[in-house]
Design a protein around this motif. Structure first.
Motif, PDB file in Angstrom:
ATOM      1  N   VAL A 124       0.846  -1.191   0.000  1.00 45.20           N
ATOM      2  CA  VAL A 124       0.000   0.000   0.000  1.00 45.20           C
ATOM      3  C   VAL A 124       0.880   1.239   0.000  1.00 45.20           C
ATOM      4  O   VAL A 124       1.862   1.317   0.741  1.00 45.20           O
ATOM      5  CB  VAL A 124      -0.921   0.027   1.238  1.00 45.20           C
ATOM      6  CG1 VAL A 124      -1.810   1.265   1.207  1.00 45.20           C
ATOM      7  CG2 VAL A 124      -1.779  -1.225   1.308  1.00 45.20           C
ATOM      8  N   VAL A 125       0.519   2.207  -0.818  1.00 46.84           N
ATOM      9  CA  VAL A 125       1.193   3.511  -0.819  1.00 46.84           C
ATOM     10  C   VAL A 125       0.130   4.579  -0.594  1.00 46.84           C
ATOM     11  O   VAL A 125      -0.818   4.703  -1.374  1.00 46.84           O
ATOM     12  CB  VAL A 125       1.924   3.779  -2.145  1.00 46.84           C
ATOM     13  CG1 VAL A 125       2.597   5.164  -2.101  1.00 46.84           C
ATOM     14  CG2 VAL A 125       2.960   2.709  -2.423  1.00 46.84           C
ATOM     15  N   GLY A 126       0.265   5.323   0.480  1.00 40.63           N
ATOM     16  CA  GLY A 126      -0.720   6.345   0.810  1.00 40.63           C
ATOM     17  C   GLY A 126      -0.725   7.481  -0.194  1.00 40.63           C
ATOM     18  O   GLY A 126       0.329   8.050  -0.494  1.00 40.63           O
ATOM     19  N   ARG A 127      -1.892   7.827  -0.697  1.00 39.62           N
ATOM     20  CA  ARG A 127      -1.994   8.879  -1.705  1.00 39.62           C
ATOM     21  C   ARG A 127      -1.584  10.238  -1.151  1.00 39.62           C
ATOM     22  O   ARG A 127      -0.924  11.034  -1.836  1.00 39.62           O
ATOM     23  CB  ARG A 127      -3.424   8.951  -2.234  1.00 39.62           C
ATOM     24  CG  ARG A 127      -3.631   9.989  -3.338  1.00 39.62           C
ATOM     25  CD  ARG A 127      -5.067  10.000  -3.824  1.00 39.62           C
ATOM     26  NE  ARG A 127      -5.993  10.360  -2.757  1.00 39.62           N
ATOM     27  CZ  ARG A 127      -6.272  11.615  -2.408  1.00 39.62           C
ATOM     28  NH1 ARG A 127      -5.690  12.630  -3.035  1.00 39.62           N
ATOM     29  NH2 ARG A 127      -7.138  11.869  -1.427  1.00 39.62           N
ATOM     30  N   THR A 128      -1.967  10.527   0.081  1.00 39.18           N
ATOM     31  CA  THR A 128      -1.652  11.844   0.653  1.00 39.18           C
ATOM     32  C   THR A 128      -0.415  11.829   1.541  1.00 39.18           C
ATOM     33  O   THR A 128       0.330  12.806   1.586  1.00 39.18           O
ATOM     34  CB  THR A 128      -2.852  12.371   1.470  1.00 39.18           C
ATOM     35  OG1 THR A 128      -3.128  11.463   2.539  1.00 39.18           O
ATOM     36  CG2 THR A 128      -4.081  12.500   0.588  1.00 39.18           C
ATOM     37  N   THR A 129      -0.188  10.736   2.243  1.00 44.01           N
ATOM     38  CA  THR A 129       0.938  10.676   3.179  1.00 44.01           C
ATOM     39  C   THR A 129       2.198  10.103   2.548  1.00 44.01           C
ATOM     40  O   THR A 129       3.290  10.278   3.085  1.00 44.01           O
ATOM     41  CB  THR A 129       0.577   9.806   4.390  1.00 44.01           C
ATOM     42  OG1 THR A 129       0.328   8.458   3.947  1.00 44.01           O
ATOM     43  CG2 THR A 129      -0.660  10.335   5.095  1.00 44.01           C
ATOM     44  N   HIS A 130       2.051   9.397   1.429  1.00 41.80           N
ATOM     45  CA  HIS A 130       3.165   8.722   0.763  1.00 41.80           C
ATOM     46  C   HIS A 130       3.835   7.677   1.654  1.00 41.80           C
ATOM     47  O   HIS A 130       4.983   7.292   1.420  1.00 41.80           O
ATOM     48  CB  HIS A 130       4.208   9.721   0.251  1.00 41.80           C
ATOM     49  CG  HIS A 130       3.638  10.763  -0.658  1.00 41.80           C
ATOM     50  ND1 HIS A 130       2.876  10.459  -1.764  1.00 41.80           N
ATOM     51  CD2 HIS A 130       3.681  12.123  -0.595  1.00 41.80           C
ATOM     52  CE1 HIS A 130       2.494  11.571  -2.360  1.00 41.80           C
ATOM     53  NE2 HIS A 130       2.960  12.597  -1.667  1.00 41.80           N
ATOM     54  N   ILE A 131       3.128   7.235   2.675  1.00 42.96           N
ATOM     55  CA  ILE A 131       3.615   6.126   3.496  1.00 42.96           C
ATOM     56  C   ILE A 131       3.404   4.834   2.728  1.00 42.96           C
ATOM     57  O   ILE A 131       2.328   4.586   2.171  1.00 42.96           O
ATOM     58  CB  ILE A 131       2.876   6.077   4.843  1.00 42.96           C
ATOM     59  CG1 ILE A 131       3.351   7.225   5.748  1.00 42.96           C
ATOM     60  CG2 ILE A 131       3.067   4.740   5.545  1.00 42.96           C
ATOM     61  CD1 ILE A 131       2.606   7.326   7.062  1.00 42.96           C
ATOM     62  N   ALA A 132       4.429   4.006   2.687  1.00 45.76           N
ATOM     63  CA  ALA A 132       4.344   2.713   2.003  1.00 45.76           C
ATOM     64  C   ALA A 132       4.534   1.605   3.022  1.00 45.76           C
ATOM     65  O   ALA A 132       5.444   1.660   3.847  1.00 45.76           O
ATOM     66  CB  ALA A 132       5.413   2.605   0.915  1.00 45.76           C
ATOM     67  N   THR A 133       3.686   0.607   2.970  1.00 48.90           N
ATOM     68  CA  THR A 133       3.780  -0.485   3.936  1.00 48.90           C
ATOM     69  C   THR A 133       3.165  -1.746   3.354  1.00 48.90           C
ATOM     70  O   THR A 133       2.209  -1.677   2.564  1.00 48.90           O
ATOM     71  CB  THR A 133       3.066  -0.104   5.251  1.00 48.90           C
ATOM     72  OG1 THR A 133       3.307  -1.104   6.238  1.00 48.90           O
ATOM     73  CG2 THR A 133       1.576   0.038   5.045  1.00 48.90           C
TER      74      THR A 133
END
Length: 374
Positions: free
Chosen positions: A122-131
């Protein structure tokens, strides 16, 4: 060989046994007062104790899933975290399925019988956190007669540091959900399983850290959005819940209280009620008193509008340090009109996987009864 490998554990146990036998065998030869003999005795004792310590540590790690790899153990895990200059559009979408595995149940080879576990990125659209995460899809998801059906979803969080694999292999969330649904005790539900540590090795406590990982926003906005883009999950309020143990339990309660429009129910197994500050968290608030207060669930209950959500807390009369706090938390929530509170209180149980496995069936049943796939 990986940290959780059975081969590594077997070698550690074998080394301990060999060193113990060698110590007993060689002790008479080293029973002298010379410097070499003394050094030999000290060396054998030290090596034996180190081998036994390693064997016990590896066994405990396998049982409780604290660390997933050697890099994770030594704080050098860099494969997950905040992605710089990386957007969802460049990877083809906010969610990508990178593998599948079977549910540990009869008929596991057929998803329409036992469901399926998918490993996703998953890559967050707004936070750009990837996990990374695991998604459990129930059998009904694959059955033709349910091809248009929308399902409720629950985010399932580990403690800190935790591993997403432990939710599958140690806490048996998919297998438990499958059994409950087959027995008619719970509606079929999608589970999104991951660790709250999305910027390892830092423990962000699901806080939007000023100038750092926007963890709360990731779980409240980016993760549901990514899952909705790929799976048949209900889009109306009441379709999502969240559950976790320890740190994940604190995050679950906080997310349900802060974002009742997203999470209609939150369950905290052995949770605490305020974000700690220690070497693993670093400075989470950077002097922002409002942010500090929001992370304190005691303060939030007293000063903020009562959230329209359902909460479940668990503890044990003997073995859990949060027992008194949990009883007080229950009383404070009961005084509120719109927030509903339930609990599981065991007579005895420690802060460990065995205790949580005893609580998970009732927790999933409670959660499923408060969510809707519509």
């Amino acid at each position: 060989m990986g940290l959780t490998s059975d081969t590594v554990l077997a070698l550690a146990v074998l080394s301990g046994v060999v060193l113990f036998v060698g110590t007993v065998w060689l002790w008479p030869r080293l029973a002298r007062r010379s410097a070499p003999a003394v050094c030999g005795r000290v060396g054998l004792l030290l090596a034996t104790q180190l081998a036994l310590f390693a064997a016990v540590g590896l066994a405990v790690n396998q049982a409780f899933g604290f660390y997933a790899s050697w890099a994770d153990l030594f704080g050098r895990e860099t494969g997950q975290g905040v992605v710089v200059d990386h957007t969802a559009g460049e990877s083809g979408g906010p969610l990508e399925v990178v593998g599948t595995r079977r549910v540990q149940a009869a008929g596991a080879a057929r998803p329409e019988v036992a469901g399926q576990i998918q490993r996703i990125e998953v890559v967050g659209r707004t936070t750009h956190i990837a996990t990374p995460a695991y998604v459990y899809l129930p059998p009904e998801y694959f059955q033709p007669r349910h091809r248009t059906r929308m399902f409720p979803a629950a985010v399932v969080l580990t403690g800190y540091p935790g591993t997403a694999e432990a939710l599958v292999d140690k806490l048996h969330y998919p297998r438990t959900a499958l059994g409950l649904a087959k027995d008619g005790r719970m509606q079929p539900m999608i589970l999104v399983m991951l660790r709250p540590t999305v910027a390892p090795p830092r423990d962000t406590e699901c806080v939007d850290v000023p100038g750092g990982p926007q963890t709360e926003t990731f779980f409240a906005e980016d993760l549901p959005e990514a899952v909705l883009s790929h799976y048949r999950v209900g889009r109306k309020p009441g379709s999502w819940g969240v559950v976790g143990d320890s740190t994940g339990g604190y995050c679950a309660l906080k997310l349900a209280m802060h974002h009742p429009g997203v999470y209609a129910a939150g369950a905290g197994l052995s949770a605490y009620y305020d974000a700690p500050s220690d070497p693993t968290t670093g400075d989470l608030f950077h002097g922002d008193e409002e942010l500090r207060n929001r992370a304190d669930l005691w303060w939030y209950l007293k000063h903020m509008p009562t959230p329209d959500t359902s909460l479940l807390v668990t503890s044990s009369k003997a073995g859990e340090s949060n027992y008194k706090d949990t009883l007080e938390f229950i009383e404070r929530v009961k005084a509120k009109k719109r927030t509903r509170i339930s609990s599981i209180i065991l007579e005895s149980g420690g802060h460990n996987f065995n205790t949580w496995r005893r609580e998970i069936p009732a927790t999933l049943q409670w959660l499923g009864g408060r969510l809707s796939g519509r």
